[in-house]
Design a protein around this motif. Structure first.
Motif, PDB file in Angstrom:
ATOM      1  N   ASN A 299      48.042  -4.491 -25.859  1.00  0.00           N
ATOM      2  CA  ASN A 299      46.687  -4.652 -25.830  1.00  0.00           C
ATOM      3  C   ASN A 299      45.710  -3.378 -25.576  1.00  0.00           C
ATOM      4  OD1 ASN A 299      44.154  -5.341 -24.704  1.00  0.00           O
ATOM      5  ND2 ASN A 299      44.740  -7.383 -24.241  1.00  0.00           N
ATOM      6  N   LYS A 300      45.198  -3.131 -26.919  1.00  0.00           N
ATOM      7  CA  LYS A 300      44.244  -1.963 -27.010  1.00  0.00           C
ATOM      8  C   LYS A 300      43.227  -1.986 -25.859  1.00  0.00           C
ATOM      9  CE  LYS A 300      41.930   0.806 -30.487  1.00  0.00           C
ATOM     10  NZ  LYS A 300      41.590   0.908 -31.811  1.00  0.00           N
ATOM     11  N   ASP A 301      42.654  -2.789 -25.494  1.00  0.00           N
ATOM     12  CA  ASP A 301      41.591  -3.042 -24.546  1.00  0.00           C
ATOM     13  C   ASP A 301      41.971  -2.596 -23.043  1.00  0.00           C
ATOM     14  OD1 ASP A 301      39.858  -3.925 -26.447  1.00  0.00           O
ATOM     15  OD2 ASP A 301      39.991  -6.107 -25.994  1.00  0.00           O
ATOM     16  N   VAL A 302      43.282  -2.951 -22.760  1.00  0.00           N
ATOM     17  CA  VAL A 302      43.879  -2.671 -21.311  1.00  0.00           C
ATOM     18  C   VAL A 302      44.165  -1.297 -21.353  1.00  0.00           C
ATOM     19  CG1 VAL A 302      45.807  -2.872 -19.941  1.00  0.00           C
ATOM     20  CG2 VAL A 302      44.578  -4.913 -21.042  1.00  0.00           C
ATOM     21  N   GLN A 303      44.740  -0.649 -22.447  1.00  0.00           N
ATOM     22  CA  GLN A 303      45.068   0.852 -22.765  1.00  0.00           C
ATOM     23  C   GLN A 303      43.879   1.560 -22.420  1.00  0.00           C
ATOM     24  OE1 GLN A 303      47.118   1.002 -26.590  1.00  0.00           O
ATOM     25  NE2 GLN A 303      48.934  -0.328 -25.832  1.00  0.00           N
ATOM     26  N   GLU A 304      42.919   1.261 -23.133  1.00  0.00           N
ATOM     27  CA  GLU A 304      41.759   1.867 -23.160  1.00  0.00           C
ATOM     28  C   GLU A 304      41.018   2.124 -21.750  1.00  0.00           C
ATOM     29  OE1 GLU A 304      39.061   0.412 -26.072  1.00  0.00           O
ATOM     30  OE2 GLU A 304      40.038   1.532 -27.759  1.00  0.00           O
ATOM     31  N   ALA A 305      41.188   0.688 -21.078  1.00  0.00           N
ATOM     32  CA  ALA A 305      40.665   0.695 -19.767  1.00  0.00           C
ATOM     33  C   ALA A 305      41.521   1.628 -18.919  1.00  0.00           C
ATOM     34  CB  ALA A 305      40.646  -0.908 -19.155  1.00  0.00           C
ATOM     35  N   LEU A 306      42.616   1.445 -18.885  1.00  0.00           N
ATOM     36  CA  LEU A 306      43.416   2.487 -18.417  1.00  0.00           C
ATOM     37  C   LEU A 306      43.189   3.994 -18.461  1.00  0.00           C
ATOM     38  CD1 LEU A 306      47.123   0.750 -18.495  1.00  0.00           C
ATOM     39  CD2 LEU A 306      46.017   1.055 -16.299  1.00  0.00           C
ATOM     40  N   TRP A 307      43.087   4.267 -19.641  1.00  0.00           N
ATOM     41  CA  TRP A 307      42.848   5.629 -19.867  1.00  0.00           C
ATOM     42  C   TRP A 307      41.149   6.148 -19.389  1.00  0.00           C
ATOM     43  CZ3 TRP A 307      38.475   8.072 -22.689  1.00  0.00           C
ATOM     44  CH2 TRP A 307      38.909   9.488 -22.907  1.00  0.00           C
ATOM     45  N   ARG A 308      40.265   5.213 -19.484  1.00  0.00           N
ATOM     46  CA  ARG A 308      38.962   5.362 -18.797  1.00  0.00           C
ATOM     47  C   ARG A 308      39.193   5.435 -17.201  1.00  0.00           C
ATOM     48  NH1 ARG A 308      37.267   1.609 -22.802  1.00  0.00           N
ATOM     49  NH2 ARG A 308      37.344  -0.044 -21.296  1.00  0.00           N
ATOM     50  N   LEU A 309      40.070   4.451 -16.566  1.00  0.00           N
ATOM     51  CA  LEU A 309      40.294   4.757 -15.217  1.00  0.00           C
ATOM     52  C   LEU A 309      40.863   5.894 -14.730  1.00  0.00           C
ATOM     53  CD1 LEU A 309      39.965   3.133 -12.597  1.00  0.00           C
ATOM     54  CD2 LEU A 309      42.391   2.348 -13.170  1.00  0.00           C
ATOM     55  N   GLY A 310      41.701   6.436 -15.530  1.00  0.00           N
ATOM     56  CA  GLY A 310      42.618   7.950 -15.464  1.00  0.00           C
ATOM     57  C   GLY A 310      41.562   8.956 -15.521  1.00  0.00           C
ATOM     58  N   GLN A 311      40.657   8.533 -16.671  1.00  0.00           N
ATOM     59  CA  GLN A 311      39.462   9.945 -16.750  1.00  0.00           C
ATOM     60  C   GLN A 311      38.748   9.993 -15.475  1.00  0.00           C
ATOM     61  OE1 GLN A 311      41.514  11.656 -19.220  1.00  0.00           O
ATOM     62  NE2 GLN A 311      39.040  12.026 -19.885  1.00  0.00           N
ATOM     63  N   ARG A 312      38.318   8.732 -14.847  1.00  0.00           N
ATOM     64  CA  ARG A 312      37.290   8.564 -13.963  1.00  0.00           C
ATOM     65  C   ARG A 312      37.992   9.158 -12.686  1.00  0.00           C
ATOM     66  NH1 ARG A 312      35.529   2.868 -12.503  1.00  0.00           N
ATOM     67  NH2 ARG A 312      35.661   2.766 -14.698  1.00  0.00           N
ATOM     68  N   HIS A 313      39.282   9.211 -12.670  1.00  0.00           N
ATOM     69  CA  HIS A 313      39.934   9.508 -11.336  1.00  0.00           C
ATOM     70  C   HIS A 313      40.304  11.079 -11.388  1.00  0.00           C
ATOM     71  CE1 HIS A 313      42.903   9.557  -8.042  1.00  0.00           C
ATOM     72  NE2 HIS A 313      43.813  10.287  -8.587  1.00  0.00           N
ATOM     73  N   THR A 314      40.543  11.592 -12.609  1.00  0.00           N
ATOM     74  CA  THR A 314      40.592  12.908 -12.823  1.00  0.00           C
ATOM     75  C   THR A 314      39.349  13.554 -12.608  1.00  0.00           C
ATOM     76  OG1 THR A 314      42.421  12.604 -14.606  1.00  0.00           O
ATOM     77  CG2 THR A 314      41.350  14.742 -14.455  1.00  0.00           C
ATOM     78  N   ALA A 315      38.087  13.175 -12.912  1.00  0.00           N
ATOM     79  CA  ALA A 315      36.899  13.874 -12.911  1.00  0.00           C
ATOM     80  C   ALA A 315      36.504  13.770 -11.417  1.00  0.00           C
ATOM     81  CB  ALA A 315      35.736  13.087 -13.579  1.00  0.00           C
ATOM     82  N   THR A 316      36.998  12.853 -10.438  1.00  0.00           N
ATOM     83  CA  THR A 316      36.475  13.032  -9.255  1.00  0.00           C
ATOM     84  C   THR A 316      37.692  13.884  -8.298  1.00  0.00           C
ATOM     85  OG1 THR A 316      38.040  10.951  -8.690  1.00  0.00           O
ATOM     86  CG2 THR A 316      35.387  10.598  -9.100  1.00  0.00           C
TER      87      THR A 316
END
Length: 316
Positions: A299-316
Protein backbone atom coordinates in the motif's frame (compact mmCIF):
# COMPACT_ATOMS: atom_id res chain seq x y z
CA UNK A 1 -19.94 -50.91 32.80
CA UNK A 2 -18.21 -47.78 31.54
CA UNK A 3 -21.40 -45.74 31.28
CA UNK A 4 -22.23 -45.58 35.02
CA UNK A 5 -18.61 -44.74 35.79
CA UNK A 6 -18.71 -41.86 33.34
CA UNK A 7 -21.91 -40.58 34.90
CA UNK A 8 -20.43 -40.63 38.39
CA UNK A 9 -17.32 -38.78 37.28
CA UNK A 10 -19.27 -36.15 35.38
CA UNK A 11 -21.09 -35.13 38.58
CA UNK A 12 -17.86 -33.64 39.92
CA UNK A 13 -17.32 -30.25 38.25
CA UNK A 14 -13.85 -29.63 36.84
CA UNK A 15 -11.93 -26.77 38.43
CA UNK A 16 -9.14 -26.62 35.85
CA UNK A 17 -7.93 -27.97 32.52
CA UNK A 18 -4.52 -28.98 31.22
CA UNK A 19 -3.54 -27.61 27.81
CA UNK A 20 -1.52 -30.41 26.23
CA UNK A 21 0.00 -28.15 23.56
CA UNK A 22 2.42 -29.68 21.07
CA UNK A 23 4.21 -32.99 21.42
CA UNK A 24 7.99 -33.05 21.88
CA UNK A 25 10.78 -32.76 24.40
CA UNK A 26 12.43 -29.68 25.95
CA UNK A 27 14.28 -28.77 22.75
CA UNK A 28 11.07 -28.87 20.69
CA UNK A 29 9.26 -26.79 23.31
CA UNK A 30 12.11 -24.24 23.33
CA UNK A 31 11.98 -24.01 19.53
CA UNK A 32 8.21 -23.55 19.58
CA UNK A 33 8.56 -20.90 22.30
CA UNK A 34 11.00 -18.95 20.10
CA UNK A 35 8.71 -19.30 17.05
CA UNK A 36 5.59 -18.18 18.94
CA UNK A 37 7.50 -15.29 20.54
CA UNK A 38 8.74 -13.99 17.18
CA UNK A 39 5.29 -14.28 15.59
CA UNK A 40 3.65 -12.55 18.55
CA UNK A 41 6.17 -9.70 18.76
CA UNK A 42 5.96 -8.99 15.02
CA UNK A 43 2.14 -9.07 15.26
CA UNK A 44 2.18 -6.62 18.18
CA UNK A 45 4.64 -4.21 16.57
CA UNK A 46 3.03 -4.38 13.14
CA UNK A 47 -0.54 -3.83 14.29
CA UNK A 48 0.42 -1.11 16.78
CA UNK A 49 2.35 0.66 14.02
CA UNK A 50 -0.65 0.53 11.68
CA UNK A 51 -2.94 1.93 14.36
CA UNK A 52 -0.54 4.77 15.26
CA UNK A 53 0.17 5.72 11.64
CA UNK A 54 -3.51 5.76 10.65
CA UNK A 55 -4.39 7.79 13.76
CA UNK A 56 -1.62 10.38 13.34
CA UNK A 57 -1.69 10.88 9.56
CA UNK A 58 -4.67 13.02 8.49
CA UNK A 59 -4.42 11.76 4.89
CA UNK A 60 -5.39 8.30 6.08
CA UNK A 61 -8.58 9.48 7.80
CA UNK A 62 -10.87 7.77 5.30
CA UNK A 63 -13.34 4.86 5.63
CA UNK A 64 -10.90 2.31 4.22
CA UNK A 65 -8.24 3.13 6.81
CA UNK A 66 -10.82 3.44 9.57
CA UNK A 67 -11.74 -0.19 8.91
CA UNK A 68 -8.08 -1.15 8.60
CA UNK A 69 -7.31 0.42 11.98
CA UNK A 70 -10.12 -1.60 13.54
CA UNK A 71 -8.78 -4.74 11.85
CA UNK A 72 -5.36 -4.04 13.36
CA UNK A 73 -6.95 -3.56 16.78
CA UNK A 74 -8.81 -6.88 16.46
CA UNK A 75 -5.62 -8.67 15.34
CA UNK A 76 -3.70 -7.13 18.25
CA UNK A 77 -6.27 -8.38 20.78
CA UNK A 78 -6.78 -11.65 18.92
CA UNK A 79 -3.15 -12.73 19.16
CA UNK A 80 -2.91 -11.44 22.75
CA UNK A 81 -5.75 -13.73 23.85
CA UNK A 82 -3.79 -16.80 22.72
CA UNK A 83 -0.02 -16.13 22.63
CA UNK A 84 0.83 -15.16 26.26
CA UNK A 85 -0.74 -18.30 27.71
CA UNK A 86 0.81 -20.50 25.02
CA UNK A 87 4.26 -18.95 25.66
CA UNK A 88 3.91 -19.50 29.41
CA UNK A 89 2.95 -23.15 28.85
CA UNK A 90 6.04 -23.80 26.72
CA UNK A 91 8.14 -22.94 29.79
CA UNK A 92 5.93 -24.75 32.30
CA UNK A 93 5.47 -28.40 33.12
CA UNK A 94 1.90 -28.10 34.46
CA UNK A 95 0.19 -26.18 31.58
CA UNK A 96 -2.86 -25.56 33.79
CA UNK A 97 -5.70 -23.19 32.97
CA UNK A 98 -8.68 -22.66 35.27
CA UNK A 99 -12.21 -23.53 34.20
CA UNK A 100 -13.12 -19.83 34.20
CA UNK A 101 -9.89 -18.92 32.40
CA UNK A 102 -10.63 -21.46 29.68
CA UNK A 103 -14.18 -20.15 29.22
CA UNK A 104 -12.87 -16.57 29.10
CA UNK A 105 -10.23 -17.43 26.51
CA UNK A 106 -12.81 -19.22 24.33
CA UNK A 107 -15.23 -16.28 24.62
CA UNK A 108 -12.74 -13.62 23.50
CA UNK A 109 -11.13 -15.90 20.93
CA UNK A 110 -14.52 -16.57 19.31
CA UNK A 111 -15.56 -12.91 19.63
CA UNK A 112 -12.47 -11.55 17.89
CA UNK A 113 -12.28 -14.25 15.20
CA UNK A 114 -15.92 -13.67 14.21
CA UNK A 115 -15.49 -9.90 14.31
CA UNK A 116 -12.52 -10.19 11.95
CA UNK A 117 -14.61 -12.23 9.50
CA UNK A 118 -17.30 -9.52 9.47
CA UNK A 119 -14.72 -6.72 9.22
CA UNK A 120 -13.10 -8.28 6.16
CA UNK A 121 -16.53 -8.44 4.50
CA UNK A 122 -17.20 -4.80 5.44
CA UNK A 123 -13.84 -3.79 3.95
CA UNK A 124 -14.75 -5.56 0.70
CA UNK A 125 -18.07 -3.69 0.59
CA UNK A 126 -16.22 -0.42 1.22
CA UNK A 127 -13.90 -1.05 -1.75
CA UNK A 128 -16.90 -2.00 -3.89
CA UNK A 129 -18.63 1.30 -3.13
CA UNK A 130 -15.44 3.33 -3.61
CA UNK A 131 -14.60 1.82 -7.02
CA UNK A 132 -17.97 0.90 -8.51
CA UNK A 133 -20.03 3.82 -7.18
CA UNK A 134 -17.58 6.67 -6.46
CA UNK A 135 -20.19 9.46 -6.73
CA UNK A 136 -22.35 7.93 -3.99
CA UNK A 137 -19.38 6.82 -1.88
CA UNK A 138 -19.07 9.93 0.38
CA UNK A 139 -22.76 9.63 1.33
CA UNK A 140 -22.99 5.83 1.51
CA UNK A 141 -19.84 5.46 3.60
CA UNK A 142 -20.22 8.53 5.80
CA UNK A 143 -18.69 8.33 9.31
CA UNK A 144 -21.92 7.33 11.04
CA UNK A 145 -22.44 4.43 8.63
CA UNK A 146 -18.82 3.28 9.06
CA UNK A 147 -19.20 3.36 12.84
CA UNK A 148 -22.43 1.32 12.61
CA UNK A 149 -20.77 -1.27 10.35
CA UNK A 150 -17.88 -1.70 12.79
CA UNK A 151 -20.25 -1.83 15.77
CA UNK A 152 -22.35 -4.41 13.93
CA UNK A 153 -19.24 -6.53 13.34
CA UNK A 154 -18.46 -6.52 17.06
CA UNK A 155 -22.09 -7.29 17.96
CA UNK A 156 -22.16 -10.21 15.52
CA UNK A 157 -18.93 -11.51 17.01
CA UNK A 158 -20.28 -11.12 20.54
CA UNK A 159 -23.51 -12.98 19.71
CA UNK A 160 -21.64 -15.92 18.16
CA UNK A 161 -19.19 -15.97 21.06
CA UNK A 162 -21.99 -16.08 23.66
CA UNK A 163 -23.67 -18.97 21.84
CA UNK A 164 -20.48 -21.00 21.35
CA UNK A 165 -19.19 -20.47 24.90
CA UNK A 166 -22.52 -21.09 26.64
CA UNK A 167 -23.31 -24.21 24.61
CA UNK A 168 -19.81 -25.64 25.13
CA UNK A 169 -19.50 -25.00 28.86
CA UNK A 170 -23.03 -26.19 29.60
CA UNK A 171 -21.80 -29.72 28.80
CA UNK A 172 -20.73 -32.11 31.58
CA UNK A 173 -17.06 -33.03 31.24
CA UNK A 174 -15.66 -36.47 32.06
CA UNK A 175 -12.76 -37.37 34.34
CA UNK A 176 -10.11 -36.31 31.82
CA UNK A 177 -9.35 -32.61 31.95
CA UNK A 178 -6.58 -32.73 29.34
CA UNK A 179 -7.32 -30.52 26.32
CA UNK A 180 -5.37 -31.78 23.31
CA UNK A 181 -4.58 -28.27 22.07
CA UNK A 182 -2.58 -25.14 22.98
CA UNK A 183 -5.77 -23.08 23.39
CA UNK A 184 -9.34 -23.52 24.62
CA UNK A 185 -11.36 -24.13 21.47
CA UNK A 186 -14.70 -25.81 20.84
CA UNK A 187 -13.60 -28.97 18.93
CA UNK A 188 -11.07 -30.24 21.53
CA UNK A 189 -13.45 -29.34 24.39
CA UNK A 190 -16.26 -31.36 22.80
CA UNK A 191 -13.98 -34.41 22.90
CA UNK A 192 -13.94 -34.19 26.72
CA UNK A 193 -17.72 -34.12 27.07
CA UNK A 194 -19.48 -37.20 28.41
CA UNK A 195 -22.87 -36.18 26.97
CA UNK A 196 -24.24 -36.16 23.45
CA UNK A 197 -22.54 -33.31 21.56
CA UNK A 198 -24.64 -33.47 18.39
CA UNK A 199 -26.48 -30.22 19.17
CA UNK A 200 -23.17 -28.48 19.95
CA UNK A 201 -21.67 -29.68 16.68
CA UNK A 202 -24.73 -28.51 14.76
CA UNK A 203 -24.48 -25.10 16.44
CA UNK A 204 -20.72 -24.88 15.74
CA UNK A 205 -20.82 -25.93 12.10
CA UNK A 206 -24.18 -24.28 11.43
CA UNK A 207 -23.34 -20.82 12.76
CA UNK A 208 -19.73 -20.86 11.57
CA UNK A 209 -20.84 -22.14 8.18
CA UNK A 210 -23.41 -19.36 7.81
CA UNK A 211 -20.90 -16.69 8.89
CA UNK A 212 -18.07 -17.95 6.69
CA UNK A 213 -20.21 -18.64 3.61
CA UNK A 214 -22.15 -15.39 4.00
CA UNK A 215 -19.12 -13.16 4.43
CA UNK A 216 -17.21 -15.03 1.71
CA UNK A 217 -20.07 -14.46 -0.75
CA UNK A 218 -20.04 -10.78 0.17
CA UNK A 219 -16.29 -10.59 -0.50
CA UNK A 220 -16.45 -12.56 -3.77
CA UNK A 221 -19.42 -10.57 -5.08
CA UNK A 222 -17.79 -7.25 -4.20
CA UNK A 223 -14.49 -8.17 -5.82
CA UNK A 224 -16.23 -9.64 -8.85
CA UNK A 225 -17.81 -6.24 -9.54
CA UNK A 226 -14.54 -4.48 -8.68
CA UNK A 227 -12.56 -6.61 -11.14
CA UNK A 228 -15.04 -5.91 -13.96
CA UNK A 229 -14.95 -2.16 -13.19
CA UNK A 230 -11.13 -2.03 -13.08
CA UNK A 231 -10.78 -3.92 -16.37
CA UNK A 232 -13.03 -1.34 -18.05
CA UNK A 233 -10.72 1.51 -17.02
CA UNK A 234 -8.60 3.15 -19.71
CA UNK A 235 -5.91 4.46 -17.32
CA UNK A 236 -3.17 1.89 -16.81
CA UNK A 237 -1.79 3.71 -13.76
CA UNK A 238 -5.16 3.88 -12.04
CA UNK A 239 -5.82 0.23 -12.84
CA UNK A 240 -2.47 -0.78 -11.32
CA UNK A 241 -3.08 1.25 -8.13
CA UNK A 242 -6.54 -0.23 -7.61
CA UNK A 243 -5.34 -3.78 -8.25
CA UNK A 244 -2.51 -3.22 -5.76
CA UNK A 245 -4.85 -1.92 -3.05
CA UNK A 246 -7.46 -4.63 -3.60
CA UNK A 247 -4.77 -7.29 -3.93
CA UNK A 248 -3.67 -6.60 -0.34
CA UNK A 249 -7.18 -7.13 0.92
CA UNK A 250 -7.69 -10.30 -1.13
CA UNK A 251 -4.45 -11.74 0.24
CA UNK A 252 -5.60 -11.16 3.84
CA UNK A 253 -9.09 -12.51 3.06
CA UNK A 254 -7.78 -15.67 1.38
CA UNK A 255 -5.46 -16.50 4.28
CA UNK A 256 -8.08 -15.95 6.97
CA UNK A 257 -11.11 -17.57 5.35
CA UNK A 258 -9.07 -20.47 3.98
CA UNK A 259 -7.76 -21.58 7.37
CA UNK A 260 -11.01 -20.89 9.26
CA UNK A 261 -13.05 -22.80 6.67
CA UNK A 262 -10.78 -25.83 6.98
CA UNK A 263 -11.12 -25.77 10.78
CA UNK A 264 -14.79 -24.96 11.41
CA UNK A 265 -17.04 -24.90 8.35
CA UNK A 266 -16.97 -28.58 7.42
CA UNK A 267 -17.23 -31.53 9.81
CA UNK A 268 -14.24 -33.87 9.70
CA UNK A 269 -12.09 -31.50 7.64
CA UNK A 270 -9.22 -31.71 10.13
CA UNK A 271 -8.44 -35.39 10.57
CA UNK A 272 -6.21 -35.11 13.65
CA UNK A 273 -5.75 -32.68 16.51
CA UNK A 274 -2.11 -32.21 15.49
CA UNK A 275 -3.32 -30.92 12.12
CA UNK A 276 -5.82 -28.72 13.95
CA UNK A 277 -3.05 -27.21 16.07
CA UNK A 278 -0.99 -26.30 13.00
CA UNK A 279 -4.03 -24.72 11.30
CA UNK A 280 -4.80 -22.85 14.54
CA UNK A 281 -1.29 -21.35 14.59
CA UNK A 282 -2.01 -19.82 11.18
CA UNK A 283 -5.21 -17.99 12.09
CA UNK A 284 -4.24 -17.08 15.66
CA UNK A 285 -0.66 -15.84 15.12
CA UNK A 286 0.53 -15.99 11.51
CA UNK A 287 -2.39 -14.05 10.00
CA UNK A 288 -2.39 -11.28 12.68
CA UNK A 289 1.34 -10.97 11.99
CA UNK A 290 0.95 -10.93 8.19
CA UNK A 291 -1.99 -8.52 7.92
CA UNK A 292 -0.07 -5.31 8.78
CA UNK A 293 2.86 -6.44 6.63
CA UNK A 294 0.60 -7.15 3.66
CA UNK A 295 -1.24 -3.84 3.94
CA UNK A 296 1.89 -1.76 4.51
CA UNK A 297 4.20 -3.39 1.97
CA UNK A 298 1.62 -3.34 -0.84
CA UNK A 299 0.00 0.00 0.00
CA UNK A 300 1.71 3.15 -1.25
CA UNK A 301 -0.41 5.45 0.96
CA UNK A 302 0.68 3.60 4.10
CA UNK A 303 4.33 3.62 2.98
CA UNK A 304 4.20 7.38 2.40
CA UNK A 305 2.51 7.90 5.77
CA UNK A 306 5.25 5.88 7.47
CA UNK A 307 7.87 7.99 5.69
CA UNK A 308 6.17 11.26 6.74
CA UNK A 309 5.93 10.04 10.32
CA UNK A 310 9.61 9.12 10.27
CA UNK A 311 10.55 12.53 8.85
CA UNK A 312 8.48 14.29 11.51
CA UNK A 313 10.14 12.24 14.26
CA UNK A 314 13.61 12.96 12.83
CA UNK A 315 12.89 16.70 12.61
CA UNK A 316 11.92 16.87 16.27
Amino acid sequence: MSTPQKRNLSVMPLQEFVLEGFEGGPQTQALLFALFLVLYMVAILGNLTMMVVITLDARLHSPMYFFLKNLSFVDLCYSSVIAPKALANFLSSSNLITFGGCATQLFFFSLLATTEAFLLAVMAYDRFMAICSPLHYPITMRPSVCACLVLGSYCGGCLNSILQTSFTFSLPFCSSNHIDHFLCDVPPLLKLACADTMINELVLFGICGIIIVGTTLMVLTSYGYITVTILRMHSGGGRHKLFSTCGSHMTAVSLFYGTVFVMYAQPGAVESMEQGKVVSVFYTLVIPMLNPLVYSLRNKDVQEALWRLGQRHTAT
